[in-house]
Design a protein around this motif. Structure first.
Motif, PDB file in Angstrom:
ATOM      1  N   VAL A  18      51.166  52.372  40.855  1.00 57.98           N
ATOM      2  CA  VAL A  18      51.764  52.144  39.535  1.00 57.98           C
ATOM      3  C   VAL A  18      50.667  52.247  38.475  1.00 57.98           C
ATOM      4  N   THR A  20      49.658  51.228  34.847  1.00 61.92           N
ATOM      5  CA  THR A  20      50.101  50.195  33.917  1.00 61.92           C
ATOM      6  C   THR A  20      49.047  49.927  32.847  1.00 61.92           C
ATOM      7  N   SER A  42      57.132  42.012  40.441  1.00 64.77           N
ATOM      8  CA  SER A  42      57.497  43.282  39.818  1.00 64.77           C
ATOM      9  C   SER A  42      56.409  43.708  38.840  1.00 64.77           C
ATOM     10  N   THR A  44      55.766  46.893  35.862  1.00 62.47           N
ATOM     11  CA  THR A  44      56.335  47.993  35.100  1.00 62.47           C
ATOM     12  C   THR A  44      55.234  48.960  34.712  1.00 62.47           C
ATOM     13  N   ASP A  45      55.496  50.256  34.940  1.00 60.55           N
ATOM     14  CA  ASP A  45      54.481  51.255  34.620  1.00 60.55           C
ATOM     15  C   ASP A  45      54.509  51.612  33.147  1.00 60.55           C
ATOM     16  N   GLY A  48      57.841  52.773  31.622  1.00 62.35           N
ATOM     17  CA  GLY A  48      58.987  51.883  31.627  1.00 62.35           C
ATOM     18  C   GLY A  48      59.685  51.729  32.968  1.00 62.35           C
ATOM     19  N   ARG A  49      59.162  52.359  34.017  1.00 62.69           N
ATOM     20  CA  ARG A  49      59.755  52.222  35.352  1.00 62.69           C
ATOM     21  C   ARG A  49      59.200  50.964  36.015  1.00 62.69           C
ATOM     22  N   THR A  50      60.048  50.262  36.767  1.00 65.47           N
ATOM     23  CA  THR A  50      59.648  49.009  37.400  1.00 65.47           C
ATOM     24  C   THR A  50      59.680  49.129  38.912  1.00 65.47           C
TER      25      THR A  50
END
Length: 79
Positions: A18, A20, A42, A44-45, A48-50
């Motif tokens: 990921v 970030t 969790s 989030t990148d 906006g993808r988690t």
């Protein structure tokens, strides 16, 4: 500055990767909190993808600083 976090998951052959903008300290605090709450970790990148993983299944986190994209096939030296 974007940072790549590689997440090792127990009993999984491949790690998750990921990109970030979060700092390593923030990511670790989030994991510690999820572990103590027996919750899902969790992340989030930067697009906006988690990615979500049960916190107790996280085997390791590996942080690498993004040094930018490399272009070309190698270093050219003049003679």
């Amino acid at each position: 500055m974007t940072m790549e976090v590689k997440i090792g998951v127990q009993n999984a052959a491949r790690e998750l990767s990921v990109d970030t903008d979060e700092s390593p300290d923030d990511v670790l605090k989030s994991l510690e909190s999820a572990i103590s709450d027996e919750a899902v970790f969790s992340l989030t990148d930067d697009k906006g993808r988690t990615v979500a993983v049960p916190a107790d299944k996280v085997a390791y986190l590996y942080f690498t600083a993004d040094s930018g994209r490399k272009v070309g096939f190698g270093l050219v030296t003049g003679t």
